[in-house]
Design a protein around this motif. Structure first.
Motif, PDB file in Angstrom:
ATOM      1  N   ASN A 146       0.817  -1.204   0.000  1.00 26.80           N
ATOM      2  CA  ASN A 146       0.000   0.000   0.000  1.00 26.80           C
ATOM      3  C   ASN A 146       0.850   1.252   0.000  1.00 26.80           C
ATOM      4  N   LYS A 147       1.953   1.159   0.700  1.00 29.23           N
ATOM      5  CA  LYS A 147       2.832   2.319   0.753  1.00 29.23           C
ATOM      6  C   LYS A 147       3.350   2.663  -0.641  1.00 29.23           C
ATOM      7  N   GLN A 148       3.338   1.688  -1.541  1.00 26.60           N
ATOM      8  CA  GLN A 148       3.807   1.929  -2.911  1.00 26.60           C
ATOM      9  C   GLN A 148       2.637   2.102  -3.873  1.00 26.60           C
ATOM     10  N   GLY A 149       1.455   2.235  -3.320  1.00 29.40           N
ATOM     11  CA  GLY A 149       0.291   2.416  -4.178  1.00 29.40           C
ATOM     12  C   GLY A 149      -0.141   1.153  -4.905  1.00 29.40           C
ATOM     13  N   LEU A 150       0.250   0.009  -4.376  1.00 31.90           N
ATOM     14  CA  LEU A 150      -0.136  -1.241  -5.017  1.00 31.90           C
ATOM     15  C   LEU A 150      -1.225  -1.933  -4.210  1.00 31.90           C
ATOM     16  N   GLU A 151      -2.034  -2.718  -4.897  1.00 32.81           N
ATOM     17  CA  GLU A 151      -3.092  -3.425  -4.202  1.00 32.81           C
ATOM     18  C   GLU A 151      -2.776  -4.901  -4.114  1.00 32.81           C
ATOM     19  N   LEU A 152      -3.446  -5.555  -3.200  1.00 32.86           N
ATOM     20  CA  LEU A 152      -3.112  -6.944  -2.900  1.00 32.86           C
ATOM     21  C   LEU A 152      -4.258  -7.884  -3.246  1.00 32.86           C
ATOM     22  N   LEU A 153      -4.003  -8.757  -4.180  1.00 35.27           N
ATOM     23  CA  LEU A 153      -4.963  -9.800  -4.531  1.00 35.27           C
ATOM     24  C   LEU A 153      -4.544 -11.062  -3.791  1.00 35.27           C
ATOM     25  N   LEU A 154      -5.383 -11.528  -2.883  1.00 34.86           N
ATOM     26  CA  LEU A 154      -4.992 -12.654  -2.032  1.00 34.86           C
ATOM     27  C   LEU A 154      -5.369 -13.996  -2.635  1.00 34.86           C
ATOM     28  N   SER A 155      -4.414 -14.901  -2.648  1.00 36.42           N
ATOM     29  CA  SER A 155      -4.670 -16.233  -3.176  1.00 36.42           C
ATOM     30  C   SER A 155      -3.960 -17.266  -2.336  1.00 36.42           C
ATOM     31  N   ASN A 156      -4.275 -18.502  -2.575  1.00 40.67           N
ATOM     32  CA  ASN A 156      -3.474 -19.541  -1.956  1.00 40.67           C
ATOM     33  C   ASN A 156      -3.257 -20.643  -2.959  1.00 40.67           C
ATOM     34  N   SER A 157      -2.319 -21.491  -2.651  1.00 42.39           N
ATOM     35  CA  SER A 157      -1.873 -22.450  -3.650  1.00 42.39           C
ATOM     36  C   SER A 157      -2.926 -23.508  -3.955  1.00 42.39           C
ATOM     37  N   PHE A 158      -3.966 -23.578  -3.149  1.00 45.64           N
ATOM     38  CA  PHE A 158      -4.983 -24.575  -3.448  1.00 45.64           C
ATOM     39  C   PHE A 158      -5.938 -24.100  -4.524  1.00 45.64           C
ATOM     40  N   MET A 159      -6.252 -22.801  -4.459  1.00 40.00           N
ATOM     41  CA  MET A 159      -7.297 -22.325  -5.352  1.00 40.00           C
ATOM     42  C   MET A 159      -6.801 -21.973  -6.745  1.00 40.00           C
ATOM     43  N   ALA A 160      -5.749 -21.149  -6.822  1.00 38.16           N
ATOM     44  CA  ALA A 160      -5.279 -20.734  -8.136  1.00 38.16           C
ATOM     45  C   ALA A 160      -4.837 -21.988  -8.869  1.00 38.16           C
ATOM     46  N   SER A 161      -5.043 -21.987 -10.157  1.00 41.73           N
ATOM     47  CA  SER A 161      -4.586 -23.140 -10.910  1.00 41.73           C
ATOM     48  C   SER A 161      -3.070 -23.204 -10.770  1.00 41.73           C
ATOM     49  N   ASP A 162      -2.474 -24.245 -11.274  1.00 41.92           N
ATOM     50  CA  ASP A 162      -1.034 -24.385 -11.097  1.00 41.92           C
ATOM     51  C   ASP A 162      -0.232 -23.437 -11.969  1.00 41.92           C
ATOM     52  N   ASP A 163      -0.866 -22.979 -13.032  1.00 45.99           N
ATOM     53  CA  ASP A 163      -0.118 -22.143 -13.956  1.00 45.99           C
ATOM     54  C   ASP A 163      -0.258 -20.679 -13.570  1.00 45.99           C
ATOM     55  N   TRP A 164       0.603 -20.252 -12.661  1.00 43.48           N
ATOM     56  CA  TRP A 164       0.474 -18.905 -12.113  1.00 43.48           C
ATOM     57  C   TRP A 164       0.717 -17.838 -13.168  1.00 43.48           C
ATOM     58  N   ALA A 165       1.671 -18.082 -14.037  1.00 45.21           N
ATOM     59  CA  ALA A 165       1.990 -17.092 -15.065  1.00 45.21           C
ATOM     60  C   ALA A 165       0.737 -16.793 -15.871  1.00 45.21           C
ATOM     61  N   ASN A 166       0.075 -17.831 -16.303  1.00 46.67           N
ATOM     62  CA  ASN A 166      -1.094 -17.670 -17.126  1.00 46.67           C
ATOM     63  C   ASN A 166      -2.246 -17.063 -16.342  1.00 46.67           C
TER      64      ASN A 166
END
Lengths: 335, 335
Positions: free
Chosen positions: A97-117
């Motif tokens: 936040n101090k850098q004006g960025l926002e945080l999208l919260l995830s965990n390794s169970f939910m996001a598919s395995d292909d993080w790049a995509n």
DNA sequence: CTGAAAGCGCTAACAC
DNA sequence: GTGTTAGCGCTTTCAG
């Protein structure tokens, strides 16, 4: 929502200037005269106007969002409620936040395995912060190899082609063990899972201290939860009696679980068994006896993580970095 | 990132169909023949294609993102690392993901005060989940009045024009107090901050039980942290000696702080003083003696929160709802 | 069941 | 310093 949504064009019309001027003014572009900027920013506030982030992201090809992935192993009971991991997420949130960025919260169970995509290709986020190396670095490596801006909280000594920020776990393990030895312990149990990257280093530190002191190591490998620690120490006491006089736990939660087993059997802490944990969570200070621990500087680490991610976003490269640790000596190891 | 980013149009060309067909296929629109859908989805996977969320959000005017705001009072030391709040966030994360929604994490310090404008007007998120009512509901009310889809974890009995999901805090406070009375306690201290919405209800429950038993209430108002609890109990013992034989703490963290003060003075738990906490965090079970507590069903609450938010997003209204609680009796209150 | 075409609201060349 | 204009990549009418 009394009035229908204003657009930048509406605002421009209201102010009698062009859309580009408004766009620049609201983005604080120095091309625009300070006076004009102030006037337009004020007007925006007055009309409750806010840039449509979807449009702006589409056009500018950046999101100002960072995905934070809590990386847990599939086979551990260590949950998403682990106080230490969540503390780290909280600190990262602040640093972002101090850098004006926002945080999208995830965990390794939910996001598919292909993080790049999933995160980057789809323009959900500009970069990724992974909290915890887990036992397998496959997902992390795949993403890094795909060229994703990425930083990891973990063990900085792990060889990698992405920056890892974390504590000097080897030193932490050694200091904790030496501290127990200095307190007179001769049979120190290492309690944790050496297969896990960071804990493996702590284990190495333990082994080094043990070897230097010419005593025998005793490793009890468990899932890194309070409950597993409680059960393991219980079982050990049942099987072999009080065959140890010190415990170097791989985390405070593990140490607290072990403490419970000891206390239930009226084994005195620190007199019969001295203990040191790792992480210095809030409970370490509040437990009785208070728990000695290796404090990790999560705040500094979070700032570094964000800095290194930002560097990558600007096309620079970044290196792994070790943050200092500190032994906090409390009652559980003082005799 | 070997190849440059594909677009939907590229994919359409590859497949020899129109962009609309690809768009529909990837969104699983039943208008498209199953066979075509399968083929196109497979092609997308093969080429590592992922829809550009910015474009799709701009066009469709929805984000599938929910902002979760951790709502802390400015004047409390209760930090973003509070284990209970973070547990709730973890559960909400799971519940959201199950509905295909993503979680944008925020806290009341960083986001500006105008939540409607910052999150919704700007199309950062479709709706808001607020975790914790805090002492002031001004921000929440402002957002709700602006027509923002919004749900709150808090005290469901607070009158409001937005749905609140939470435990029956009054009942929890009463059950905890009655449990202590049943254990023979006659001078029960309420430890917490009744000015806080949820805790105020717990306090009301305590007062009801106390009145029914015809004994004298004793409220010690503190900031809701372990440290403050430790200090308050220490001070109380110094000032007045052991003038109580039970403590109803407003949270487990508070209870654990109080326990430490008692243990340091060799006051026996539960014999001299019986204790009950609130939240049933992991530490309650691991502390020694283990801590009795009122367990809140955070998992069920999270599912309800998400359901009610979804209902609002679809234009329906939703009501506040109470989730069941449970007294977990452990050593700290059994005598 | 599929295609053509019109924008969603903003930013950044490029002009002036 | 400010304005004009051309898209960013997708979804969704409307037509067939």
């Amino acid at each position: 929502m009394t009035d229908k949504k204003l657009t930048l064009a509406d605002l421009a019309k209201l102010a009698g200037v062009s859309t580009s001027t408004v766009s620049r003014a609201l983005n604080d572009n120095p091309l625009i005269k300070q006076e004009t900027r102030d006037k337009l920013q004020h007007l925006a506030k007055q009309h409750n106007f806010s840039l449509n982030t979807a449009a702006s992201r589409l056009r500018s090809q950046k999101t100002n969002v960072v995905a934070v992935i809590i990386n847990l192993d599939g086979d551990t009971e260590q949950s998403i409620s682990d106080p230490f991991l969540l503390k780290v997420v909280g600190e990262i949130n602040l640093a972002l936040n101090k850098q004006g960025l926002e945080l999208l919260l995830s965990n390794s169970f939910m996001a598919s395995d292909d993080w790049a995509n999933y995160f980057i290709n789809s323009r959900r986020a500009d970069g990724i912060i992974v909290v915890g190396q887990g036992k397998s670095q496959a997902n992390i490596e795949a993403a890094a190899n795909a060229g994703v801006p990425l930083v990891v909280w973990g063990d900085p000594k792990t060889p990698s082609n992405y920056p890892i920020v974390g504590s000097d776990n080897y030193l932490g393990g050694r200091l904790a063990s030496e501290h127990l030895l200095a307190a007179g312990a001769k049979n120190i149990v290492f309690l944790g899972d050496p297969g896990h990257a960071e804990i493996g280093e702590r284990h190495r530190g333990y082994m080094a201290a043990i070897a230097a002191a010419n005593v025998t190591p005793h490793v009890v490998s468990i899932d890194i939860t309070s409950r597993a620690a409680y059960q393991a120490i219980n079982q050990l006491l049942l099987d072999k009696g009080l065959c140890f006089d010190g415990i170097m736990a791989c985390s405070d939660m593990v140490a607290l679980g072990a403490m419970k087993a000891l206390k239930e059997r009226y084994i005195s802490i620190p007199n019969d068994v001295a203990l040191v944990g790792f992480d210095d969570i809030a409970m370490a200070d509040i437990s009785h006896p208070s728990l000695s621990s290796i404090k990790q500087n999560t705040q500094r680490a979070s700032v570094l993580l964000v800095e290194k991610l930002l560097a990558q976003l600007m096309g620079h490269s970044a290196q792994s970095q070790v943050v200092e640790i500190e032994l906090i000596s409390r009652q559980s190891s003082q005799r």
